[in-house]
Motif scaffolding. Structure first.
Motif, PDB file in Angstrom:
ATOM      1  N   GLY A  15       2.145  -4.234  13.545  1.00 41.00           N
ATOM      2  CA  GLY A  15       2.462  -3.184  14.524  1.00 41.00           C
ATOM      3  C   GLY A  15       1.222  -2.784  15.303  1.00 41.00           C
ATOM      4  N   GLU A  34      -9.422  -0.849  10.761  1.00 44.61           N
ATOM      5  CA  GLU A  34      -8.696  -1.383   9.607  1.00 44.61           C
ATOM      6  C   GLU A  34      -9.515  -1.122   8.337  1.00 44.61           C
ATOM      7  OE1 GLU A  34      -5.788  -2.818   8.555  1.00 44.61           O
ATOM      8  OE2 GLU A  34      -6.819  -2.980   6.628  1.00 44.61           O
ATOM      9  N   ALA A  35      -8.836  -0.556   7.330  1.00 46.25           N
ATOM     10  CA  ALA A  35      -9.550  -0.174   6.107  1.00 46.25           C
ATOM     11  C   ALA A  35     -10.014  -1.382   5.297  1.00 46.25           C
ATOM     12  CB  ALA A  35      -8.636   0.699   5.249  1.00 46.25           C
ATOM     13  N   SER A  42       0.573  -6.201   5.272  1.00 46.42           N
ATOM     14  CA  SER A  42       1.581  -6.831   4.396  1.00 46.42           C
ATOM     15  C   SER A  42       1.880  -8.268   4.823  1.00 46.42           C
ATOM     16  CB  SER A  42       2.912  -6.084   4.451  1.00 46.42           C
ATOM     17  OG  SER A  42       2.760  -4.718   4.409  1.00 46.42           O
ATOM     18  N   THR A  58       6.121 -14.088   4.331  1.00 46.36           N
ATOM     19  CA  THR A  58       5.908 -15.533   4.414  1.00 46.36           C
ATOM     20  C   THR A  58       6.793 -16.190   5.486  1.00 46.36           C
ATOM     21  OG1 THR A  58       7.544 -15.804   2.662  1.00 46.36           O
ATOM     22  CG2 THR A  58       5.231 -15.779   1.983  1.00 46.36           C
ATOM     23  N   VAL A  59       7.984 -15.613   5.739  1.00 47.89           N
ATOM     24  CA  VAL A  59       8.929 -16.229   6.682  1.00 47.89           C
ATOM     25  C   VAL A  59       8.683 -15.660   8.081  1.00 47.89           C
ATOM     26  CG1 VAL A  59      11.354 -16.739   7.179  1.00 47.89           C
ATOM     27  CG2 VAL A  59      10.652 -16.269   4.826  1.00 47.89           C
ATOM     28  N   VAL A 258      -9.787   5.032   8.057  1.00 51.29           N
ATOM     29  CA  VAL A 258      -9.803   6.325   8.758  1.00 51.29           C
ATOM     30  C   VAL A 258      -9.450   7.399   7.736  1.00 51.29           C
ATOM     31  CG1 VAL A 258      -8.678   7.712  10.545  1.00 51.29           C
ATOM     32  CG2 VAL A 258      -9.225   5.301  10.969  1.00 51.29           C
ATOM     33  N   ASN A 286      -0.732   3.084  12.486  1.00 52.18           N
ATOM     34  CA  ASN A 286       0.008   1.923  11.964  1.00 52.18           C
ATOM     35  C   ASN A 286      -0.099   1.874  10.434  1.00 52.18           C
ATOM     36  OD1 ASN A 286      -0.606  -1.618  11.762  1.00 52.18           O
ATOM     37  ND2 ASN A 286       1.385  -0.648  11.918  1.00 52.18           N
ATOM     38  N   ARG A 436      -0.832   1.877   1.043  1.00 49.89           N
ATOM     39  CA  ARG A 436       0.455   2.517   1.302  1.00 49.89           C
ATOM     40  C   ARG A 436       0.840   3.348   0.090  1.00 49.89           C
ATOM     41  NH1 ARG A 436       3.771  -0.798   5.526  1.00 49.89           N
ATOM     42  NH2 ARG A 436       5.414   0.476   4.684  1.00 49.89           N
ATOM     43  N   GLY A 469       5.182   0.474  13.048  1.00 48.94           N
ATOM     44  CA  GLY A 469       5.167  -0.196  11.747  1.00 48.94           C
ATOM     45  C   GLY A 469       6.550  -0.187  11.137  1.00 48.94           C
ATOM     46  N   ASP A 470       6.643  -0.638   9.885  1.00 44.05           N
ATOM     47  CA  ASP A 470       7.977  -0.845   9.313  1.00 44.05           C
ATOM     48  C   ASP A 470       8.685   0.429   8.883  1.00 44.05           C
ATOM     49  OD1 ASP A 470       6.517  -0.362   7.012  1.00 44.05           O
ATOM     50  OD2 ASP A 470       6.530  -2.444   6.342  1.00 44.05           O
ATOM     51  N   THR A 478       8.136  -8.475  10.191  1.00 44.74           N
ATOM     52  CA  THR A 478       7.070  -8.583  11.190  1.00 44.74           C
ATOM     53  C   THR A 478       7.627  -8.505  12.615  1.00 44.74           C
ATOM     54  OG1 THR A 478       7.263 -10.964  10.876  1.00 44.74           O
ATOM     55  CG2 THR A 478       5.439  -9.885   9.785  1.00 44.74           C
ATOM     56  N   VAL A 481       8.526  -4.770  13.363  1.00 42.40           N
ATOM     57  CA  VAL A 481       7.271  -4.023  13.403  1.00 42.40           C
ATOM     58  C   VAL A 481       6.518  -4.292  14.715  1.00 42.40           C
ATOM     59  CG1 VAL A 481       4.996  -4.266  12.330  1.00 42.40           C
ATOM     60  CG2 VAL A 481       6.998  -3.864  10.896  1.00 42.40           C
TER      61      VAL A 481
HETATM   62  C1  LIG Z   1       6.378  -8.833  -0.555  1.00 40.41           C
HETATM   63  C2  LIG Z   1       6.758  -8.742   0.906  1.00 40.41           C
HETATM   64  C3  LIG Z   1       7.435  -9.801   1.498  1.00 40.41           C
HETATM   65  C4  LIG Z   1       7.786  -9.728   2.843  1.00 40.41           C
HETATM   66  N1  LIG Z   1       8.375 -10.814   3.445  1.00 40.41           N
HETATM   67  C5  LIG Z   1       8.544 -10.816   4.778  1.00 40.41           C
HETATM   68  C6  LIG Z   1       8.896 -12.017   5.452  1.00 40.41           C
HETATM   69  O1  LIG Z   1       9.058 -13.062   4.823  1.00 40.41           O
HETATM   70  N2  LIG Z   1       9.010 -11.982   6.820  1.00 40.41           N
HETATM   71  C7  LIG Z   1       8.769 -10.839   7.530  1.00 40.41           C
HETATM   72  O2  LIG Z   1       8.859 -10.862   8.773  1.00 40.41           O
HETATM   73  N3  LIG Z   1       8.427  -9.687   6.920  1.00 40.41           N
HETATM   74  C8  LIG Z   1       8.289  -9.656   5.570  1.00 40.41           C
HETATM   75  N4  LIG Z   1       7.849  -8.529   4.942  1.00 40.41           N
HETATM   76  C9  LIG Z   1       7.708  -7.297   5.717  1.00 40.41           C
HETATM   77  C10 LIG Z   1       6.465  -7.287   6.579  1.00 40.41           C
HETATM   78  O3  LIG Z   1       5.392  -7.892   5.918  1.00 40.41           O
HETATM   79  C11 LIG Z   1       6.078  -5.859   6.911  1.00 40.41           C
HETATM   80  O4  LIG Z   1       7.212  -5.119   7.298  1.00 40.41           O
HETATM   81  C12 LIG Z   1       5.064  -5.782   8.036  1.00 40.41           C
HETATM   82  O5  LIG Z   1       4.049  -6.751   7.878  1.00 40.41           O
HETATM   83  C13 LIG Z   1       4.473  -4.389   8.052  1.00 40.41           C
HETATM   84  O6  LIG Z   1       3.616  -4.251   9.141  1.00 40.41           O
HETATM   85  P1  LIG Z   1       3.046  -2.849   9.584  1.00 40.41           P
HETATM   86  O7  LIG Z   1       2.612  -2.971  10.994  1.00 40.41           O
HETATM   87  O8  LIG Z   1       4.015  -1.770   9.241  1.00 40.41           O
HETATM   88  O9  LIG Z   1       1.705  -2.632   8.786  1.00 40.41           O
HETATM   89  P2  LIG Z   1       1.161  -2.944   7.323  1.00 40.41           P
HETATM   90  O10 LIG Z   1       1.383  -4.353   7.021  1.00 40.41           O
HETATM   91  O11 LIG Z   1       1.547  -1.891   6.379  1.00 40.41           O
HETATM   92  O12 LIG Z   1      -0.382  -2.781   7.625  1.00 40.41           O
HETATM   93  C14 LIG Z   1      -0.988  -1.535   7.749  1.00 40.41           C
HETATM   94  C15 LIG Z   1      -2.492  -1.744   7.761  1.00 40.41           C
HETATM   95  O13 LIG Z   1      -3.095  -0.460   7.833  1.00 40.41           O
HETATM   96  C16 LIG Z   1      -4.254  -0.450   7.003  1.00 40.41           C
HETATM   97  N5  LIG Z   1      -4.537   0.948   6.658  1.00 40.41           N
HETATM   98  C17 LIG Z   1      -3.839   1.766   5.852  1.00 40.41           C
HETATM   99  N6  LIG Z   1      -4.404   2.981   5.793  1.00 40.41           N
HETATM  100  C18 LIG Z   1      -5.472   2.933   6.616  1.00 40.41           C
HETATM  101  C19 LIG Z   1      -6.456   3.888   7.001  1.00 40.41           C
HETATM  102  N7  LIG Z   1      -6.436   5.148   6.553  1.00 40.41           N
HETATM  103  N8  LIG Z   1      -7.441   3.497   7.853  1.00 40.41           N
HETATM  104  C20 LIG Z   1      -7.465   2.236   8.350  1.00 40.41           C
HETATM  105  N9  LIG Z   1      -6.551   1.291   8.007  1.00 40.41           N
HETATM  106  C21 LIG Z   1      -5.564   1.636   7.170  1.00 40.41           C
HETATM  107  C22 LIG Z   1      -3.858  -1.307   5.831  1.00 40.41           C
HETATM  108  O14 LIG Z   1      -4.994  -1.804   5.148  1.00 40.41           O
HETATM  109  C23 LIG Z   1      -3.020  -2.400   6.499  1.00 40.41           C
HETATM  110  O15 LIG Z   1      -3.806  -3.508   6.862  1.00 40.41           O
HETATM  111  C24 LIG Z   1       7.477  -8.564   3.594  1.00 40.41           C
HETATM  112  C25 LIG Z   1       6.804  -7.501   2.993  1.00 40.41           C
HETATM  113  C26 LIG Z   1       6.424  -7.592   1.668  1.00 40.41           C
HETATM  114  C27 LIG Z   1       5.656  -6.460   1.069  1.00 40.41           C
END
Ligand SMILES: Cc1cc2nc3c(=O)[nH]c(=O)nc-3n(C[C@H](O)[C@H](O)[C@H](O)COP(=O)(O)OP(=O)(O)OC[C@H]3O[C@@H](n4cnc5c(N)ncnc54)[C@H](O)[C@@H]3O)c2cc1C
Length: 494
Positions: A15, A34-35, A42, A58-59, A258, A286, A436, A469-470, A478, A481
């Protein structure tokens, strides 16, 4: 002196990176903070002993011509990473059969006839509906509406998007997938429901009874538009987006957590490590709505329309995951990279090992594993609280690890003996890696036909601070998001 940007983004998940890339393309100055030491959250990766392991996702979806990532790559002038189109998308291993879940419609309909001979024509009619409704929802969401509408202008902008097509969606917005199964007299077909529950848990985090029909249908049809194993893992996408952002003159700072965002003058200050301060006019969070209140100063927390008690009461899953290497001969008799397993003893359990996904690296992808080996990810949904309340956490982790390995061993004898470097992880691990709250991942689980109305939009209620984000509409995966990141970028630059 604080470093000054138009926009600071907290988190380099899909996201945050999508929002940053889009804002960069529009000429704004952007810093992503990014932390962790890795991009993609994810959907990121880490490396150990010659293997690359995918942190969660993975997909890959949305890479087909006209898909969300295809359009994003085109608009940024980037080439997509190399990837393998999955057909079958996955094999589903059930106690008495293996279903090949084909992406191509004609092959999938043949497979339906093979496994469900009595109900085949009704299941195919159900799928015709899935494809029709999914297309209509995609056409709406592609316009990046702010949903649910929060302000008068959100309502005003939403109105022209309501077309004849979208009105046809109304019946699917007040029914669950189960309601639609009843309509086709499929609600008593247990095998078909076990199959559908597996796909819906993976994509929408919920079961047929609790899944709003339009969400479930959209997720189901997305599989058939094209599912991909991206070479190097989905982290390759995160790396390309980050490269684009940096080569265009903006910044992505790793190892920059942050700690707090506070109001300063007309803009915001973001406090990071070693008293480093970043200043910006706008902020995009995000790091998930689960963590919203930990990141904002008290003054800003009070302005947000999201109430912590309500947020915490919303259902969300954690993940139990195993990363490992495996000798390639174990899976020599199949070209299929993704395998869903149904525990032969508990086929109705949707989580905690009852069913789970095993993703294998493509043998032609040499970024993932040493020669002769493949990198694998096993993941199952799990209730988070048990991992925080467990009296013997290590023993619980060992038990779950063994349960998953035993199930794979049941379907692929010899699997356990050919494993290398087995690294299990629970929600405790996810909290540590991704920060998270409680290790909740994948967004909120829909809990009934109207649960979608309670989604959080990209608006936080605080002027100049957006979220993506999710945990934000359109949620999980992904693809969803990335859309939320693009929605935040669009609103911010309006
Ligand atoms: C086990 C698993 C399997 C999945 N399989 C699939 C799949 O096959 N296909 C698919 O499309 N989706 C899949 N998903 C879902 C997908 O991975 C997530 O929905 C998506 O990647 C989430 O993205 P996001 O932008 O919400 O951020 P996130 O992935 O939650 O990333 C947030 C980022 O913010 C950072 N952060 C947190 N707090 C702070 C802070 N205070 N300061 C700075 N940085 C910070 C974190 O380190 C992280 O890097 C899966 C998820 C999981 C857990």
């Amino acid at each position: 002196m604080p470093m000054k940007y138009d926009v600071c983004i907290v988190g380099a998940g899909f996201g945050g990176l999508a929002a940053a890339a889009e804002l960069t393309r529009k000429g704004m100055s952007v810093a992503v903070l990014e932390a962790s030491n890795e991009l993609g959250g994810s959907a990121g990766k880490y490396e150990r002993q010659g293997y690359r392991f995918q942190s969660g996702a993975t997909v890959g979806m949305g890479f087909e011509p006209g898909g969300v990532f295809d359009r994003l790559y085109t608009s940024l002038g980037l080439d997509k990473p190399s990837m393998t189109l999955l057909n079958p998308i996955m094999d589903i291993h059930m106690p008495d059969r293996t279903i090949h879940y084909y992406s191509k419609k004609a092959q999938w309909y043949n497979e339906i006839e093979h496994h469900f001979p009595e109900d085949a024509s009704r299941i195919q009619a159900f799928y015709d509906e899935v494809f029709r409704v999914g297309e209509m929802v995609d056409a709406m969401v592609e316009k990046l509406p702010v949903f649910p509408p929060k302000t008068l202008s959100d309502w005003i902008r939403l109105t022209p998007m309501i077309s004849r097509n979208s009105i046809q969606l109304l019946p699917y917005m007040n029914q669950t997938v189960y309601d639609r199964l009843k309509k086709y007299n499929l609600h008593q077909n247990r095998l078909f429901q076990i199959f559908l529950n597996g796909e819906l848990m993976d994509s929408v985090q919920t079961s047929v009874e609790r899944c709003p029909a339009f969400l479930g249908f959209t997720a189901l049809q997305t599989f058939h538009k094209g599912a991909f194993a991206v070479h190097g893992g989905l982290a390759s996408v995160a790396e390309q987006l980050s490269k684009y952002i940096k080569e265009s003159g903006n910044e992505v700072f790793l190892r920059h957590p942050v700690h707090v965002v506070e109001k300063k003058g007309a803009g915001y200050h973001l406090h990071s490590k070693r008293s480093k301060v970043f200043e910006s006019d706008y902020v995009i969070l995000n790091n998930s709505v689960h963590n919203l209140h930990d990141t904002l100063s008290e003054e800003l927390r009070n302005q947000s329309y999201i109430k912590p008690e309500k947020e915490k009461s919303r259902e969300a899953w954690g993940a139990f995951i195993i990363h490992a290497g495996v000798h390639e001969e174990v899976f020599n008799n199949t070209d299929v990279l993704y395998h869903q397993f149904i525990d032969p003893n508990h086929p109705d359990d949707l989580h905690d090992g009852g069913q789970f996904l095993l993703s294998l690296s493509d043998p032609s992808d040499d970024q993932m594993a040493p020669a002769g080996m493949r990198s694998l990810t096993i993941s199952t949904h799990t209730n988070v609280s048990q991992w925080w309340e467990s009296e013997d956490y290590e023993a619980a982790k060992k038990r779950m690890n063994q349960r998953l390995i035993d199930t794979v061993n049941h379907y692929f004898p010899g699997f356990e003996d050919r494993l290398d470097l087995v690294l299990p992880g629970s929600p405790v691990t996810f909290q540590k890696w991704l920060r998270r709250d409680q290790g909740k991942v994948g967004g909120y689980a829909p809990t009934g036909k109207y649960s979608w109305i309670r989604s959080y939009s990209i608006r936080t209620g605080i002027k100049g601070i957006y979220q993506c984000g999710d945990t934000v509409f359109p949620g999980a995966g992904t693809l969803g998001v990335t859309l939320s990141g693009l929605m935040a970028a669009k609103e911010l630059t309006r």
